[in-house]
Design a protein around this motif. Structure first.
Motif, PDB file in Angstrom:
ATOM      1  N   VAL A   1      49.127 -36.180 -92.227  1.00  0.00           N
ATOM      2  CA  VAL A   1      50.360 -35.394 -92.193  1.00  0.00           C
ATOM      3  C   VAL A   1      50.153 -34.020 -92.834  1.00  0.00           C
ATOM      4  CG1 VAL A   1      52.707 -35.249 -93.095  1.00  0.00           C
ATOM      5  CG2 VAL A   1      51.889 -37.382 -92.100  1.00  0.00           C
ATOM      6  N   VAL A   2      49.509 -33.973 -94.004  1.00  0.00           N
ATOM      7  CA  VAL A   2      49.359 -32.680 -94.682  1.00  0.00           C
ATOM      8  C   VAL A   2      48.361 -31.783 -93.951  1.00  0.00           C
ATOM      9  CG1 VAL A   2      50.039 -33.609 -96.920  1.00  0.00           C
ATOM     10  CG2 VAL A   2      47.615 -33.584 -96.312  1.00  0.00           C
ATOM     11  N   ILE A   3      47.339 -32.369 -93.333  1.00  0.00           N
ATOM     12  CA  ILE A   3      46.417 -31.549 -92.537  1.00  0.00           C
ATOM     13  C   ILE A   3      47.158 -30.942 -91.350  1.00  0.00           C
ATOM     14  CG2 ILE A   3      44.394 -31.616 -91.030  1.00  0.00           C
ATOM     15  CD1 ILE A   3      43.222 -33.743 -92.890  1.00  0.00           C
ATOM     16  N   MET A   4      47.963 -31.770 -90.661  1.00  0.00           N
ATOM     17  CA  MET A   4      48.746 -31.252 -89.547  1.00  0.00           C
ATOM     18  C   MET A   4      49.724 -30.182 -90.019  1.00  0.00           C
ATOM     19  SD  MET A   4      49.544 -34.798 -87.479  1.00  0.00           S
ATOM     20  CE  MET A   4      50.688 -33.975 -86.368  1.00  0.00           C
ATOM     21  N   GLY A   5      50.318 -30.387 -91.190  1.00  0.00           N
ATOM     22  CA  GLY A   5      51.239 -29.392 -91.717  1.00  0.00           C
ATOM     23  C   GLY A   5      50.549 -28.072 -91.992  1.00  0.00           C
ATOM     24  N   ALA A   6      49.347 -28.126 -92.586  1.00  0.00           N
ATOM     25  CA  ALA A   6      48.615 -26.897 -92.879  1.00  0.00           C
ATOM     26  C   ALA A   6      48.224 -26.163 -91.597  1.00  0.00           C
ATOM     27  CB  ALA A   6      47.377 -27.219 -93.716  1.00  0.00           C
ATOM     28  N   LEU A   7      47.787 -26.911 -90.586  1.00  0.00           N
ATOM     29  CA  LEU A   7      47.426 -26.288 -89.318  1.00  0.00           C
ATOM     30  C   LEU A   7      48.651 -25.694 -88.624  1.00  0.00           C
ATOM     31  CD1 LEU A   7      44.912 -28.937 -87.917  1.00  0.00           C
ATOM     32  CD2 LEU A   7      44.366 -26.745 -88.971  1.00  0.00           C
ATOM     33  N   ARG A   8      49.765 -26.434 -88.672  1.00  0.00           N
ATOM     34  CA  ARG A   8      51.005 -25.922 -88.053  1.00  0.00           C
ATOM     35  C   ARG A   8      51.488 -24.656 -88.746  1.00  0.00           C
ATOM     36  NH1 ARG A   8      54.429 -23.706 -85.983  1.00  0.00           N
ATOM     37  NH2 ARG A   8      56.266 -24.466 -84.835  1.00  0.00           N
ATOM     38  N   ALA A   9      51.254 -24.571 -90.058  1.00  0.00           N
ATOM     39  CA  ALA A   9      51.671 -23.395 -90.810  1.00  0.00           C
ATOM     40  C   ALA A   9      50.788 -22.184 -90.547  1.00  0.00           C
ATOM     41  CB  ALA A   9      51.685 -23.708 -92.304  1.00  0.00           C
ATOM     42  N   GLY A  10      49.671 -22.380 -89.864  1.00  0.00           N
ATOM     43  CA  GLY A  10      48.797 -21.268 -89.536  1.00  0.00           C
ATOM     44  C   GLY A  10      47.656 -21.059 -90.507  1.00  0.00           C
ATOM     45  N   ALA A  11      47.453 -22.020 -91.437  1.00  0.00           N
ATOM     46  CA  ALA A  11      46.320 -21.911 -92.352  1.00  0.00           C
ATOM     47  C   ALA A  11      45.027 -22.175 -91.593  1.00  0.00           C
ATOM     48  CB  ALA A  11      46.467 -22.894 -93.509  1.00  0.00           C
ATOM     49  N   ALA A  12      43.936 -21.602 -92.071  1.00  0.00           N
ATOM     50  CA  ALA A  12      42.638 -21.766 -91.426  1.00  0.00           C
ATOM     51  C   ALA A  12      41.699 -22.525 -92.352  1.00  0.00           C
ATOM     52  CB  ALA A  12      42.043 -20.407 -91.061  1.00  0.00           C
ATOM     53  N   GLY A  13      40.730 -23.169 -91.751  1.00  0.00           N
ATOM     54  CA  GLY A  13      39.749 -23.941 -92.508  1.00  0.00           C
ATOM     55  C   GLY A  13      39.041 -24.905 -91.589  1.00  0.00           C
TER      56      GLY A  13
END
Length: 424
Positions: free
Chosen positions: A305-317
């Motif tokens: 869930v938190v990985i999907m949230g970070a990707l949805r927010a536009g964070a990169a990594g």
């Protein structure tokens, strides 16, 4: 070309060393650990930090991610992924140096502050940018420049994780898709130099500690039976990640998303300190059989869930270590259910098997994943057999799942979010 390979290996090694040191410094400052007699790894540091500090660090990550990537998109030149820079038939598109450096520094800072994405993309991008300059300075031909950019990226991966074989296979299997004599020579040389250079500062270390792992009949049987489960899990996870990456926030909305997602992660961290970071901490717990079925299931769901949230927010990594961790957590859950009714298996051993299989399937790099798993842990030779069996079963199940769904398989290349390639 020989000079270019040597220079690329050295520069990528130095770059990987600098980024690793920067990451550790920010982690220690953000969570207040690293003093004599105190915790000296990220998971223990987060666990020892007071709740306010965890929330503050993740909130700061949200500010840096949202404002930083919005500003980069608004004022910087368009980013070019490593895959696009390497190309398939020519030198590909040039990577803008300043924008790429800003992009990779944002990754390092946010991952150090607790972003759930991986840190491995940054040294690969730095290695590729440095290799691009080296190739241009030495006047290499177009095909040689393509090879040297790939070597820079692989040497950067090799530098931060001390994985010369994994770095070389990454160059050949993922970036170039070629095992010609010339490319193999360049790949193994650059990767070896890239891994060796950081020894002077970071030491000759491996990523994870494991205990004795024995090849028993139950472990082999588990590898055969659990491989397809791991493959289906990897397929589901990649579909989910592909959906959120395609809908990643852009423009000013990225700031709003990051200012919501990262503080929420900070609150969750107060209950589950295993969530922040790229997943190395929970991966080590899984390898040590110190999670248990229930906690592993909870952390797995929250991690996705938190990985999907970070990707949805536009964070990169990156997604390399996160996918390795997701596989290990899924395997711990499967092993817990298995041990209730069937001959018991060591949860630490099968966590490694599942982590490698999940990584190779999720990232479309099975050979590289096997090499990385072996080099991460210095795994004994005998355990390679169940590793291969689990990976083979996962790959078969993944391909079957893709055909059942009836859509093109999204090949999640180990590069920055938003730069996925699609192949049928």
């Amino acid at each position: 070309m020989a000079m270019a390979v040597i220079c690329t290996g050295i520069l990528s090694g130095i770059g990987g060393t600098v980024l690793s040191l920067l990451l550790h410094v920010i982690q220690h400052v953000a969570y207040g650990y690293g003093q004599a007699g105190g915790p000296h790894n990220f998971l223990l540091g987060v666990s020892a930090a007071p709740y306010w500090r965890r929330i503050a660090a993740l909130s700061a990550a949200g500010v840096v991610a949202g404002v930083g990537w919005w500003a980069l998109g608004r004022f910087g030149r368009p980013l070019v992924s490593i895959a696009a820079a390497v190309g398939k038939t020519g030198p590909g598109k040039p990577m803008p140096p300043l924008s790429t450096v800003a992009h990779l520094l944002l990754q390092i800072v946010t991952v150090a502050l607790g972003s759930p994405l991986g840190r491995e993309v940054a040294p690969r991008e730095l290695g590729a940018v440095l290799a691009t300059g080296t190739g241009r300075l030495l006047g290499l031909a177009a095909e040689d420049r393509r090879i040297i950019i790939a070597c820079g990226a692989g040497a950067g991966l090799s530098a931060v994780y001390n994985v010369p074989l994994g770095g070389a296979l990454f160059i050949l299997e993922v970036l170039l898709g070629s095992v010609g004599q010339r490319t193999v020579l360049c790949a193994v040389a650059a990767s070896a130099i890239g891994a060796f250079v950081p020894w002077a500062v970071l030491g000759n270390v491996h990523q994870y500690e494991i205990g004795p792992m024995a090849v028993t009949a139950p472990v082999v049987l588990w590898a055969i039976c659990a491989g397809p489960v791991i493959g289906v899990g990897a397929h589901v996870a990649r579909r989910l990640m592909g959906i959120v990456q395609n809908r990643a926030a852009k423009g000013p909305s990225r700031i709003g998303w990051c200012l919501v997602v990262f503080p929420v992660l900070g609150v969750l961290t107060c209950l589950y300190p295993q969530l922040p970071g790229n997943g190395r901490g929970p991966m080590q717990l899984a390898l040590s059989a110190r999670l248990g079925m229930e906690l592993a299931a909870i952390v797995l769901v929250l991690k996705v869930v938190v990985i999907m949230g970070a990707l949805r927010a536009g964070a990169a990594g990156g997604l390399l270590t996160p996918s390795l961790t997701m596989g290990a957590l899924l395997s711990t859950v499967v092993a817990g259910a298995w041990n209730m009714v069937l001959p018991a298996v060591d949860e630490g051993s099968v966590a490694l098997l599942g982590g490698i299989a999940f990584l190779g399937t999720f990232m479309s790099m099975p050979l590289t994943a096997v090499a990385l798993g072996i080099e991460f842990t210095h795994l004994d030779h005998d355990m390679w057999i169940p590793v291969f069996l689990t990976s083979a079963g996962a790959l078969v199940a993944f391909r079957v799942s893709a055909r059942v769904v009836g859509r093109p398989v999204v090949q999640t290349q180990p590069c920055a979010p938003g730069s996925m390639s699609v192949r049928s």
